[in-house]
Write a protein that holds these residues in place. Structure first.
Motif, PDB file in Angstrom:
ATOM      1  N   ARG A  54       0.945  -1.480  -0.399  1.00 34.92           N
ATOM      2  CA  ARG A  54       0.411  -0.266   0.179  1.00 34.92           C
ATOM      3  C   ARG A  54       0.464   1.247   0.010  1.00 34.92           C
ATOM      4  O   ARG A  54       0.415   2.204   0.599  1.00 34.92           O
ATOM      5  CB  ARG A  54      -0.778  -0.054   1.143  1.00 34.92           C
ATOM      6  N   PHE A 107       7.816   3.637   1.152  1.00 38.94           N
ATOM      7  CA  PHE A 107       7.804   5.402   1.213  1.00 38.94           C
ATOM      8  C   PHE A 107       9.758   5.890   0.944  1.00 38.94           C
ATOM      9  O   PHE A 107      10.504   4.794   1.706  1.00 38.94           O
ATOM     10  CB  PHE A 107       7.726   5.803   2.435  1.00 38.94           C
ATOM     11  N   TYR A 166      12.868   8.029   3.065  1.00 40.16           N
ATOM     12  CA  TYR A 166      13.256   8.587   3.680  1.00 40.16           C
ATOM     13  C   TYR A 166      14.478   9.707   3.758  1.00 40.16           C
ATOM     14  O   TYR A 166      15.229   8.524   3.366  1.00 40.16           O
ATOM     15  CB  TYR A 166      12.929   9.012   5.416  1.00 40.16           C
ATOM     16  N   PHE A 208      10.287  13.575   5.146  1.00 45.12           N
ATOM     17  CA  PHE A 208      10.034  12.151   3.663  1.00 45.12           C
ATOM     18  C   PHE A 208      10.370  12.535   2.548  1.00 45.12           C
ATOM     19  O   PHE A 208      10.677  13.864   1.914  1.00 45.12           O
ATOM     20  CB  PHE A 208       8.185  12.416   4.114  1.00 45.12           C
ATOM     21  N   THR A 226       6.951   8.461  -2.236  1.00 43.89           N
ATOM     22  CA  THR A 226       5.704   7.593  -2.023  1.00 43.89           C
ATOM     23  C   THR A 226       5.069   6.494  -3.517  1.00 43.89           C
ATOM     24  O   THR A 226       5.222   7.900  -4.535  1.00 43.89           O
ATOM     25  CB  THR A 226       4.241   7.944  -1.193  1.00 43.89           C
ATOM     26  N   TYR A 279       3.121   3.646  -5.183  1.00 46.48           N
ATOM     27  CA  TYR A 279       2.369   2.825  -5.123  1.00 46.48           C
ATOM     28  C   TYR A 279       2.472   1.504  -6.073  1.00 46.48           C
ATOM     29  O   TYR A 279       1.759   0.303  -5.604  1.00 46.48           O
ATOM     30  CB  TYR A 279       1.308   3.651  -5.400  1.00 46.48           C
ATOM     31  N   LEU A 306      16.541   6.278   4.057  1.00 45.58           N
ATOM     32  CA  LEU A 306      15.908   4.577   4.974  1.00 45.58           C
ATOM     33  C   LEU A 306      14.576   4.351   3.696  1.00 45.58           C
ATOM     34  O   LEU A 306      13.331   5.612   2.861  1.00 45.58           O
ATOM     35  CB  LEU A 306      14.987   5.236   6.127  1.00 45.58           C
ATOM     36  N   ARG A 351       4.374   0.141   3.724  1.00 44.42           N
ATOM     37  CA  ARG A 351       3.537  -0.035   3.556  1.00 44.42           C
ATOM     38  C   ARG A 351       2.776  -0.560   3.191  1.00 44.42           C
ATOM     39  O   ARG A 351       2.072  -1.356   2.155  1.00 44.42           O
ATOM     40  CB  ARG A 351       2.836   1.016   3.684  1.00 44.42           C
ATOM     41  N   SER A 395      -6.322  -3.075   7.540  1.00 39.72           N
ATOM     42  CA  SER A 395      -6.851  -1.672   7.480  1.00 39.72           C
ATOM     43  C   SER A 395      -5.839  -0.527   8.678  1.00 39.72           C
ATOM     44  O   SER A 395      -5.854   0.546   9.436  1.00 39.72           O
ATOM     45  CB  SER A 395      -8.106  -1.721   8.820  1.00 39.72           C
ATOM     46  N   ASN A 396      -4.935  -1.228   9.567  1.00 40.31           N
ATOM     47  CA  ASN A 396      -3.939  -0.513  10.334  1.00 40.31           C
ATOM     48  C   ASN A 396      -2.522   0.250   9.102  1.00 40.31           C
ATOM     49  O   ASN A 396      -2.513  -0.196   8.108  1.00 40.31           O
ATOM     50  CB  ASN A 396      -3.044  -1.304  11.484  1.00 40.31           C
ATOM     51  N   TYR A 397      -2.729   1.542   9.718  1.00 37.01           N
ATOM     52  CA  TYR A 397      -1.674   2.002   9.340  1.00 37.01           C
ATOM     53  C   TYR A 397      -0.121   1.557  10.301  1.00 37.01           C
ATOM     54  O   TYR A 397      -0.318   2.495  11.557  1.00 37.01           O
ATOM     55  CB  TYR A 397      -1.658   3.592   8.958  1.00 37.01           C
ATOM     56  N   LYS A 398       0.808   0.616   9.081  1.00 31.91           N
ATOM     57  CA  LYS A 398       2.015   0.468   9.831  1.00 31.91           C
ATOM     58  C   LYS A 398       3.102   0.632   8.849  1.00 31.91           C
ATOM     59  O   LYS A 398       3.396  -0.170   7.779  1.00 31.91           O
ATOM     60  CB  LYS A 398       2.101  -0.758  10.425  1.00 31.91           C
ATOM     61  N   LEU A 399       4.652   1.050   9.415  1.00 34.61           N
ATOM     62  CA  LEU A 399       5.451   1.065   7.883  1.00 34.61           C
ATOM     63  C   LEU A 399       5.687   0.266   9.081  1.00 34.61           C
ATOM     64  O   LEU A 399       6.717   0.399  10.287  1.00 34.61           O
ATOM     65  CB  LEU A 399       6.008   2.413   8.412  1.00 34.61           C
ATOM     66  N   PHE A 448      10.410  -0.588   8.433  1.00 36.31           N
ATOM     67  CA  PHE A 448      11.978   0.615   7.982  1.00 36.31           C
ATOM     68  C   PHE A 448      12.959   0.024   7.522  1.00 36.31           C
ATOM     69  O   PHE A 448      13.051  -2.070   8.030  1.00 36.31           O
ATOM     70  CB  PHE A 448      11.868   0.796   8.766  1.00 36.31           C
ATOM     71  N   GLY A 449      13.124  -0.655   6.470  1.00 37.37           N
ATOM     72  CA  GLY A 449      14.628  -0.850   6.550  1.00 37.37           C
ATOM     73  C   GLY A 449      15.712  -0.292   7.673  1.00 37.37           C
ATOM     74  O   GLY A 449      15.536   0.465   7.799  1.00 37.37           O
TER      75      GLY A 449
END
Lengths: 115, 111
Positions: free
Chosen positions: B31, B34, B36, B46, B49, B51, B87, B91, B95-99, B101-102
């Motif tokens: 989803r 990203f 950074y 940021f 993004t 998709y 970075l 995502r 329903s949750n927003y969770k990133l 990361f590497g």
């Protein structure tokens, strides 16, 4: 993008004590999060701070160790309790705006050293 | 478990020497991917993004691209001020927003 202020920016604490980190945003945001960044490791999500209800914790993180409050849509606190040297890390507040499919923004972080 | 792997861990370039950073992800139902930038003592800033596979985005000397399994951050003619840790985060669906990361790529550009 939102302006995020974290306090304190850094602190040195004695083991066994607790530290509360504050995160203030200049606008109302839908979602607020707390991350930990340990040396040489990835940013790791600790929990989602839910407004008016208990935070949602990720696997490996518990409320007794990292109690979180979010009394309104612009403010949250993270407490690191009963600290040990292993808690030395950077703690970051992050927010997502009203649109769910959008980027997350981060505060400057709080560098915590436990001695 | 979602996993993000960045390579190389560190990269040293001469000013003007173009290169690419890699980010491999494993999540199905992406989803958002990203990018950074993080300077020492600062929070992540940021950049982009992405998709869907084939998507590209540019900002000054940086261009991010996405395939079904990887993303690349291309740096064209870098300058010393591009030195930072970059970075990558994914995502996942739900329903949750969770990133996730590497660990990041530490880029140093020498004058």
């Amino acid at each position: 993008s939102a302006v995020i202020s974290q306090k304190p920016s850094r602190d040195i604490c004695q083991r066994g004590t607790s530290l509360t980190i504050q995160c203030q945003v200049d606008s109302q945001v839908t979602m607020m999060f707390w991350y930990r960044q340990q040396p040489g490791q990835s940013l790791t999500l600790i929990a989602t701070a839910n407004q008016g209800s208990e935070a949602t914790y990720e696997s490996g993180f518990v409320i007794d160790k990292f109690p979180i409050s979010r009394p309104n849509l612009t403010f949250s606190t993270l407490t690191v309790s009963n600290m040990s040297p292993e808690d030395s890390s950077i703690y970051l507040c992050s927010v997502v705006g009203e649109r769910f499919d959008t980027e997350a923004f981060f505060g400057q972080g709080t560098r915590l050293t436990v001695v | 478990e979602d996993q993000v792997t960045q390579s190389p861990e560190a990269l040293r370039l001469q000013e003007g020497e173009s290169s690419s950073l890699n980010c491999s992800y494993t999540v199905s139902g992406l989803r958002g991917l990203f990018w950074y930038r993080q300077d020492p003592g600062k929070g992540p800033e940021f950049l982009f993004t992405l998709y869907s596979a084939g998507e590209e985005k540019e900002k000054e000397r940086l261009k991010a691209t996405l395939t079904k399994k990887e993303s690349f951050l291309h740096i064209t003619a870098p300058k010393p001020e591009d030195s930072a840790t970059y970075l990558c985060a994914e995502r996942s669906g739900g329903s949750n927003y969770k990133l996730t990361f590497g660990k990041g790529t530490l880029l140093t550009v020498n004058p």
